[in-house]
Enzyme design. Structure first.
Site, PDB file in Angstrom:
ATOM      1  N   ASN A   7      -0.106  -0.254  10.892  1.00 19.88           N
ATOM      2  CA  ASN A   7       0.226  -1.064   9.716  1.00 19.88           C
ATOM      3  C   ASN A   7       1.680  -1.496   9.881  1.00 19.88           C
ATOM      4  O   ASN A   7       2.601  -0.729   9.609  1.00 19.88           O
ATOM      5  CB  ASN A   7       0.035  -0.228   8.443  1.00 19.88           C
ATOM      6  CG  ASN A   7       0.310  -1.037   7.183  1.00 19.88           C
ATOM      7  OD1 ASN A   7       0.739  -2.188   7.252  1.00 19.88           O
ATOM      8  ND2 ASN A   7       0.066  -0.435   6.040  1.00 19.88           N
ATOM      9  N   ARG A  90      -3.839  -3.439  10.379  1.00 21.75           N
ATOM     10  CA  ARG A  90      -4.023  -3.906   9.012  1.00 21.75           C
ATOM     11  C   ARG A  90      -3.304  -5.259   8.855  1.00 21.75           C
ATOM     12  O   ARG A  90      -2.145  -5.403   9.224  1.00 21.75           O
ATOM     13  CB  ARG A  90      -3.390  -2.914   8.045  1.00 21.75           C
ATOM     14  CG  ARG A  90      -3.494  -3.398   6.620  1.00 21.75           C
ATOM     15  CD  ARG A  90      -2.312  -2.964   5.813  1.00 21.75           C
ATOM     16  NE  ARG A  90      -2.412  -3.528   4.483  1.00 21.75           N
ATOM     17  CZ  ARG A  90      -1.396  -3.575   3.641  1.00 21.75           C
ATOM     18  NH1 ARG A  90      -0.220  -3.119   3.981  1.00 21.75           N
ATOM     19  NH2 ARG A  90      -1.560  -4.101   2.458  1.00 21.75           N
ATOM     20  N   HIS A 180      -5.849  -5.520  -1.288  1.00 25.49           N
ATOM     21  CA  HIS A 180      -6.385  -4.147  -1.318  1.00 25.49           C
ATOM     22  C   HIS A 180      -7.881  -4.129  -1.015  1.00 25.49           C
ATOM     23  O   HIS A 180      -8.585  -3.179  -1.364  1.00 25.49           O
ATOM     24  CB  HIS A 180      -6.230  -3.482  -2.716  1.00 25.49           C
ATOM     25  CG  HIS A 180      -4.820  -3.243  -3.135  1.00 25.49           C
ATOM     26  ND1 HIS A 180      -4.393  -3.472  -4.424  1.00 25.49           N
ATOM     27  CD2 HIS A 180      -3.747  -2.792  -2.450  1.00 25.49           C
ATOM     28  CE1 HIS A 180      -3.109  -3.166  -4.518  1.00 25.49           C
ATOM     29  NE2 HIS A 180      -2.703  -2.750  -3.330  1.00 25.49           N
ATOM     30  N   ARG A 242       6.347  -5.291  -9.780  1.00 31.80           N
ATOM     31  CA  ARG A 242       5.807  -6.653  -9.925  1.00 31.80           C
ATOM     32  C   ARG A 242       5.375  -6.918 -11.365  1.00 31.80           C
ATOM     33  O   ARG A 242       4.802  -6.038 -12.014  1.00 31.80           O
ATOM     34  CB  ARG A 242       4.607  -6.860  -9.003  1.00 31.80           C
ATOM     35  CG  ARG A 242       4.949  -6.744  -7.532  1.00 31.80           C
ATOM     36  CD  ARG A 242       3.755  -7.117  -6.668  1.00 31.80           C
ATOM     37  NE  ARG A 242       3.948  -6.622  -5.324  1.00 31.80           N
ATOM     38  CZ  ARG A 242       3.021  -5.964  -4.624  1.00 31.80           C
ATOM     39  NH1 ARG A 242       1.813  -5.763  -5.133  1.00 31.80           N
ATOM     40  NH2 ARG A 242       3.283  -5.545  -3.413  1.00 31.80           N
ATOM     41  N   GLU A 385      -7.696   3.726   3.724  1.00 28.89           N
ATOM     42  CA  GLU A 385      -7.723   2.417   4.383  1.00 28.89           C
ATOM     43  C   GLU A 385      -7.672   2.549   5.899  1.00 28.89           C
ATOM     44  O   GLU A 385      -8.297   1.776   6.613  1.00 28.89           O
ATOM     45  CB  GLU A 385      -6.547   1.561   3.868  1.00 28.89           C
ATOM     46  CG  GLU A 385      -6.763   1.113   2.431  1.00 28.89           C
ATOM     47  CD  GLU A 385      -5.486   0.723   1.713  1.00 28.89           C
ATOM     48  OE1 GLU A 385      -4.725   1.634   1.333  1.00 28.89           O
ATOM     49  OE2 GLU A 385      -5.243  -0.470   1.515  1.00 28.89           O
TER      50      GLU A 385
END
Ligand code: ADP
Length: 402
Positions: A7, A90, A180, A242, A385
């Site tokens: 990643n 990823r 996601h 955010r 993940e």
């Protein structure tokens, strides 16, 4: 078969080496502060830990550290790099082109680079990560890319279009992509197994991924019909830093008043807003919870705003799905925050949802947290993940269709 999962961020490179025979994580680590001062951490499954300050000017230098740690010294887990059969990456943004994982080719690298306009920080870093992996392991080791957006590609246009002139969709690809996806895919598939309907037919699920970045996804018949994140991961409800969705006029108004450039406004919405921006305390949920405990009213306001926004999305998705069979909670907050889970499920009590308060105390373990007579079942399902990336990589290099 051993698979290295990567990643790559703009200044970091996280990795896991997974032995697919038993799906065991042999080692995992993180190269942080690439191009700054460099911090390297490597942990093995038998508890050995290496942490060192080491200069890593770029991703290729970071890969050199990873390679060395895997095959030599205190953190050694394999004898030779040739034991790494494939590498899975990823990728945040796969646009409309990628609805499943694919083998890396020149064209695929170019496509990921082209989508950088939609996810500048992420996709550029991913391309660097792929190129550094090819340089480090050679072209003979197959590389696979797994996209955060892919699982959401089943959304219909009614859900993914925004109400701005249609030409922007045609010219720039302005639409909802959702993120996601790898996590929502993993936990929803697991949920379908727990429901005894692994093919998903006739099922309605709402998956809540609550971490630093958060999203809620509506899944019908095992396929996404809507999700809260949009063109970028900024849309939806309030997250650590955010804002989530706001009246678009708020954006232009603040820009005008404070003379902000688009980049500065983007930073404000992505890094200084959300739980941090409202509470003034922190973006980390544990700090927010502690501040509420200590009587901080703005922390409490941030918490209550987020819960309210989430409940509204879930309510909307129940209508969009025409009902719901199961809710899933996952990621750092979803797996570890009983209060938020209870608030959400209690808001659905009018619908016959019954929380099992005792089971809801769970942290990070697969658990059904509703009572047997609840109309809707709710589960905590830890996400993974990296495992999805490793499984997809294995399937693709073995030539199996996804
Ligand atoms: P990321 O999006 O960076 O992958 P994570 O899924 O790791 O984020 O989630 C990070 C969030 O999870 C933080 O807000 C953190 O406070 C929260 N979190 C992690 N562990 C716990 C815990 N044991 N209790 C409460 N909150 C937790």
């Amino acid at each position: 078969m051993k698979i290295l999962v990567i990643n790559a961020g703009s200044s970091s490179l996280k990795y896991q080496l997974i032995d697919m025979d038993g799906e065991i994580v042999l080692a995992k680590g993180n190269c942080e502060r690439i191009g700054i001062d460099g911090k390297f951490t490597h942990k093995t499954n038998d508890g050995r830990v290496i942490t060192k300050q080491v200069d890593m000017p770029d991703h290729t230098a970071a890969f050199a550290q990873v390679k060395e740690a895997l095959i030599s010294g205190e953190g050694k887990v394999i004898d030779d790099l040739s034991e790494v059969s494939a590498i899975g990456h990823r990728i945040v943004q796969g646009g409309s082109k990628f609805d499943h994982s694919v083998l890396v080719t020149e064209q695929v690298i170019q496509d990921i680079a082209d989508y950088a306009s939609l996810a500048p920080l992420h996709n550029k870093a991913h391309v660097q990560g792929i190129n550094a992996a090819i340089a480090a392991f050679g072209k003979d080791v197959p590389e696979v890319v797994v996209f955060d957006t892919a699982f959401h590609q089943t959304m219909p246009p009614t859900a993914y279009m925004f109400g701005v002139p249609y030409r922007y969709y045609e010219q720039y690809g302005i639409r909802r992509y959702g993120f996601h996806g790898t996590s929502h895919r993993y936990v929803s598939q697991r949920c379908l197994e727990l429901l005894g309907k692994p093919d998903g037919k006739g099922t309605k699920i709402i998956s809540c991924h609550f971490g630093n970045g958060s999203s809620v996804t509506a899944i019908k018949d095992g396929k996404v019909i809507d999700t809260t994140m949009g063109l970028t991961p900024l849309d939806g409800f309030m997250m650590g830093t955010r804002s989530g969705a706001v009246d678009p006029s708020v954006v232009t108004y603040i820009m005008e008043k404070e003379h902000l450039t688009p980049h500065e406004m983007d930073e404000l919405l992505n890094k200084q807003s959300g739980m941090l921006g409202i509470s003034g305390v922190s973006s980390d949920d544990r700090d927010i919870a502690a501040a509420i405990e200590a009587g901080n009213e703005r922390a409490k306001l941030a918490w209550d705003m987020r819960t309210y926004e989430i409940i509204k999305y879930i309510g909307g998705y129940i209508v969009a799905l025409g009902g719901v069979d199961a809710l899933i909670f996952t990621a750092g907050i979803g797996e570890n925050q009983p209060t938020l889970r209870a608030e959400i499920l209690n808001a659905l009590s009018f619908y016959g949802v019954k929380l099992d308060a005792e089971k809801n105390k769970v942290h990070g373990e697969e658990t059904e947290i509703t009572a047997p007579d609840s109309t809707v079942r709710a589960f905590v399902i830890p996400t993974n993940e990296e495992l999805v990336i490793a499984r997809d990589t294995k399937a693709i290099v073995e030539g199996k269709a996804l």
